[in-house]
Design an enzyme around this catalytic site. Structure first.
Site, PDB file in Angstrom:
ATOM      1  N   ASP A 164      18.779  47.721 -18.631  1.00 14.96           N
ATOM      2  CA  ASP A 164      18.113  47.381 -19.889  1.00 14.96           C
ATOM      3  C   ASP A 164      19.036  47.878 -21.009  1.00 14.96           C
ATOM      4  O   ASP A 164      19.938  48.694 -20.776  1.00 14.96           O
ATOM      5  CB  ASP A 164      16.718  48.010 -19.975  1.00 14.96           C
ATOM      6  CG  ASP A 164      15.856  47.316 -21.040  1.00 14.96           C
ATOM      7  OD1 ASP A 164      16.426  46.563 -21.865  1.00 14.96           O
ATOM      8  OD2 ASP A 164      14.638  47.535 -21.068  1.00 14.96           O
TER       9      ASP A 164
HETATM   10  C1  BGC Z   1      13.936  45.578 -23.850  1.00 12.43           C
HETATM   11  C2  BGC Z   1      14.296  44.395 -22.968  1.00 12.43           C
HETATM   12  C3  BGC Z   1      15.098  43.410 -23.761  1.00 12.43           C
HETATM   13  C4  BGC Z   1      16.326  44.094 -24.346  1.00 12.43           C
HETATM   14  C5  BGC Z   1      17.209  43.168 -25.168  1.00 12.43           C
HETATM   15  C6  BGC Z   1      15.130  46.146 -24.567  1.00 12.43           C
HETATM   16  O1  BGC Z   1      14.736  47.055 -25.539  1.00 12.43           O
HETATM   17  O2  BGC Z   1      13.297  46.564 -23.086  1.00 12.43           O
HETATM   18  O3  BGC Z   1      13.148  43.798 -22.459  1.00 12.43           O
HETATM   19  O4  BGC Z   1      15.434  42.309 -22.978  1.00 12.43           O
HETATM   20  O5  BGC Z   1      15.903  45.160 -25.173  1.00 12.43           O
HETATM   21  O6  BGC Z   1      16.605  42.842 -26.362  1.00 12.43           O
END
Ligand code: BGC
Length: 809
Positions: A753
């Site tokens: 993530d």
């Molecule tokens: C989130 C993800 C997301 C990523 C990119 C993170 O903060 O948990 O779900 O895809 O950011 O925006």
């Protein structure tokens, strides 16, 4: 267009000849139609719904105007507009609204938005008595609407149902951004928790119910809320959940409320009488460092239907939802074939309007030695639109081995899935409560259906719930140190984006350059992947296992970017509610109904259509990877991101996710199921430890991902921020190599993530192939030089990323 033309050249071309598809009228119409498939009718006394043609109604609640299309954070979408319930009614023109009331709300909401208020986060205004009285003179029928908003990086508060810290802020030493501001705002609006009425809503409801005996409750929500005021109040004749329905949710709701469409959704979660009734509530905010999953496999209806005394805590059960028509569900035959149980179930529309019905099949396994939930969902299917008198035969099947339980303590056989001896009963119906027994199957001796090995076992979860509500002790492994790194604890660097890397000029005819093999040659079969990989320098490999700068309109960064080797930059974009392009880019896309609503459709066709349409938009925008679907389990109503996730049930979540992935990948775009796994809380999400038994991990929290991997072959997958039993998910080799790849046969790549705080060399070893949105090249170079990682590991991970790129169109 040839492969990768869009990725490399970023042409500003419509996907289909002559017309753009992104946020097109066609997609917006589809979004509205999909939304209508998930709306749930909870109650409908005296057939008060659908509203009669030209019915006079007075709508109370700022949510008439203050429409929440979806939640906040990566599940948000930049749209050109949204249509609220008021606009929905007006567009249809079927009903006569008490306009002075609507005017009051329009002015109030506009003023609050002007002051910076956001949808769902503004106070319910106090209504002048005189308006209430005039509304009553206008009509005897009131609609009472509320809306709720929640988002990434913050959780909902538990009120006095919480054991310790009230709605703990996600602010921690590691998190530079957090949702604590939003949380504080929310606390002011809903001092008791937004699960319940705010004081202002309660006051308004009391005023309305003093004057009206015919109230229709409408909920614009993304998750579980109190519904007792609907169920138990005689004046509330109807209850209707419109969820957070995307760009046209207000119109979709109006279509259902006026009977142009039949509300055919079912609850994807159990709605309990009170927040405190969920076993997960008390400990949810106990600590910002950890969450103990003490209720074990007894999540959602598995708890409410099983544990003594819990059944009466249910307000509306899992799978429940009414229709304007009635259906006869009759099981014609059930048989076993090739290790599967096959049910043929005929659904007949016995009412007088057209409608759709979702049939659900549950099984009940013998309690045995391991203990089991009273019922578990095995499969489901929805009919097409049935006219009155029409019928349809649905075939639902599942594997007998799906009913096995995981024995993590060796009560029968350690680390094995076991079909315990005894009688397995199969039920069919239209909610977990409204089912009939249709088949039994007797197993004479315990059967080991799969022998696995212990993985990701607890280090700090002391006890877990059993089927009778008592607890048993769990053995503990020695703790891990998630902060250990050979180079000192990682400092969080959130917000730093990857360097724009200089590409050396090309000297035509340079023999050095000619030696470079091109990735596309692997695609065309001229060279093997091994040959391609051996041609890359260590630096190339290290670069590619980190995120790359944005290209085109991408604003969640790219992967790839080795131009000298013909590797373009593949752009990513969030999901799951649509293609999220940040407002400053200037591109609007379609906002689809939130995931919980998709699950409420109990129709995998809805998820597949959504996935395909979202991927069309990605492709048209020259993006390659969609960061969706999201399928963490609704363990607790308090998780701020539940709206992005499907359900409390892993089978429903897994089947929906698999359908979404199939839709996305049919367009040559990569889907990215996320967040793997146990990301069921947002507070301190970068380093909160989800402590869970191996059994609950496998049967509940990993199950949906397993279904997706086995049924839909996703090309990419996102690990979660949180720790699981003391290890960071992205650094957990047992999870990523052991369970995901060795056990399930996953063939795709894994991303972290975004901006997690894990040590990249440990992630490389664990099989987390790319660190997004930026790698730690210097630390990796050092780790390679110091022998902490090997070139083979880098080639393995980079190779998986290249395979992913080759699948993209
Ligand atoms: C989130 C993800 C997301 C990523 C990119 C993170 O903060 O948990 O779900 O895809 O950011 O925006």
């Amino acid at each position: 267009m040839s492969k990768w033309s869009r990725i490399i050249y970023q042409p500003n071309l419509p996907l289909y000849e002559g017309k753009r598809i992104t946020a097109s009228a066609e997609h917006i119409e589809l979004s509205k139609d999909l939304a209508a498939q998930g709306m749930v009718l909870l109650k409908n006394e005296d057939k008060i719904l659908p509203l009669k043609k030209n019915a006079k109604i007075a709508v109370f609640g700022k949510a008439l105007i203050d429409y929440v299309k979806g939640g906040g954070g990566s599940g948000d979408v930049t749209v050109a507009y949204t249509r609220n319930l008021y606009e929905g009614f007006k567009k249809l023109g079927d009903t006569e609204l008490f306009e002075p009331l609507a005017d009051f709300y329009k002015a109030d909401v506009a003023a609050k938005y002007k002051e910076g208020g956001q949808p769902g986060m503004i106070p319910e205004p106090e209504l002048p008595e005189e308006l209430l009285d005039r509304a009553r003179e206008f009509t005897d029928t009131a609609l009472f609407v509320i809306s709720r908003f929640s988002g990434e990086d913050w959780d909902r508060a538990a009120g006095n149902a919480s054991k310790k810290t009230e709605g703990a802020s996600s602010r921690s030493e590691e998190a530079p951004t957090d949702g604590s501001e939003k949380k504080d705002e929310k606390q002011e609006l809903f001092p008791r928790s937004d699960y319940f009425f705010s004081p202002a809503e309660e006051k308004l409801f009391n005023e309305v119910s003093k004057r009206f005996d015919k109230i229709i409750a409408v909920l614009n929500v993304g998750g579980m809320v109190d519904l007792t005021w609907i169920k138990n109040n005689n004046k509330v004749k109807a209850g209707f959940i419109m969820w957070q329905g995307g760009i046209e949710g207000g119109l979709a709701a109006a279509e259902c409320l006026t009977g142009r469409k039949d509300p055919c959704g079912k609850l994807p979660d159990t709605f309990a009488n009170s927040l405190a009734d969920y076993p997960s509530t008390a400990g949810f905010h106990e600590s910002k460092e950890y969450v103990d999953y003490n209720e074990d496999i007894y999540v959602g209806y598995r708890y409410f239907e099983t544990v003594p005394g819990a059944a009466e805590k249910v307000c509306y059960p899992f799978g429940y939802g009414l229709s304007y028509t009635t259906f006869l569900i009759s099981t014609e035959n059930v048989y076993e074939k090739d290790g599967e149980i096959v049910l043929n179930i005929r659904v007949t529309n016995t009412g007088d309007v057209a409608g759709k019905e979702s049939v659900q099949v549950y099984y009940s396994a013998p309690q045995g030695v391991l203990g089991k939930p009273a019922k578990e969902l095995a499969g489901f299917k929805k009919t097409s639109l049935l006219e009155p008198g029409e019928n349809e035969l649905l075939m639902i099947s599942f594997r007998i081995t799906d009913m096995a339980s995981y024995d993590d303590l060796g009560k029968i056989q350690r680390s094995a899935y076991v079909l315990e001896k005894g009688v397995y009963t199969i039920f069919a119906g239209n909610s977990v409560r409204n089912v009939e027994e249709v088949y039994t199957i007797g197993i004479e001796e315990n059967i080991i259906t799969e022998q696995l090995s212990a993985k990701v076992a607890p280090t700090s979860l002391k006890a877990r719930m059993l089927a009778d509500g008592s607890y048993e002790d769990l053995p503990q492994l020695p703790p891990h140190d998630p902060y250990y790194s050979a180079y000192g604890r990682m400092e969080r660097y959130g917000g730093i984006t990857p360097d724009l890397k200089g590409v050396p000029g090309i000297k035509f005819g340079d023999p050095e350059l000619a030696k470079n093999r091109q990735l596309i040659d692997v695609y065309s079969g001229k060279i093997t992947m091994e040959e391609f990989l051996t041609n890359l320098s260590d630096d190339d490999l290290i670069s590619v296992v980190g995120g790359q700068p944005n290209v085109g309109i991408s604003n969640t960064w790219c992967i790839g970017n080795l131009p000298m080797h013909g590797v373009p930059s593949f752009g990513t974009a969030d999901g799951p509610a649509g293609v999220r392009i940040q407002p400053h880019v200037g591109v609007c896309t379609t906002a689809w109904p939130c995931a919980t609503m998709v699950a409420a459709s109990f129709d995998t066709g809805v998820a597949e259509a959504l996935g395909r349409a979202a991927a069309e938009e990605l492709k048209e925008l020259n993006l390659a990877i969609w960061l969706a679907p999201a399928l963490n389990i609704h363990r607790s109503p308090l998780c701020g991101r539940n709206f992005e996730y499907y359900s409390e049930d892993p089978v429903l979540a897994g089947k929906m996710g698999a359908a979404d992935v199939r839709g996305v990948q049919s367009m040559g775009v990569a889907a990215t199921p996320k967040h793997f796994a146990c990301n069921n809380k947002e507070t301190n999400r970068y380093s909160s430890d989800s402590r869970v038994s191996e059994r609950a991990l496998r049967e509940i929290y990993l199950k949906g991902f397993e279904i997706i991997v086995k049924e839909a072959d996703p090309w990419f997958l996102m690990s979660s921020y949180n720790f699981i039993n003391g290890q960071r998910a992205s650094e957990c080799e047992e999870l990523l190599e052991g369970i995901l790849r060795d056990e399930w046969g996953y063939r795709g790549a894994v991303t972290t993530d975004w901006w997690n705080t894990a040590e990249q060399y440990k992630e490389v070893i664990a099989g987390n192939d790319v660190k997004m949105p930026n790698g730690y090249d210097d630390r990796l170079k050092k780790a390679l030089a110091d022998g902490l990682i090997t070139r083979e590991q880098l080639e393995r991970n980079a190779g998986r990323l290249f395979e992913l790129m080759l699948k993209i169109d």
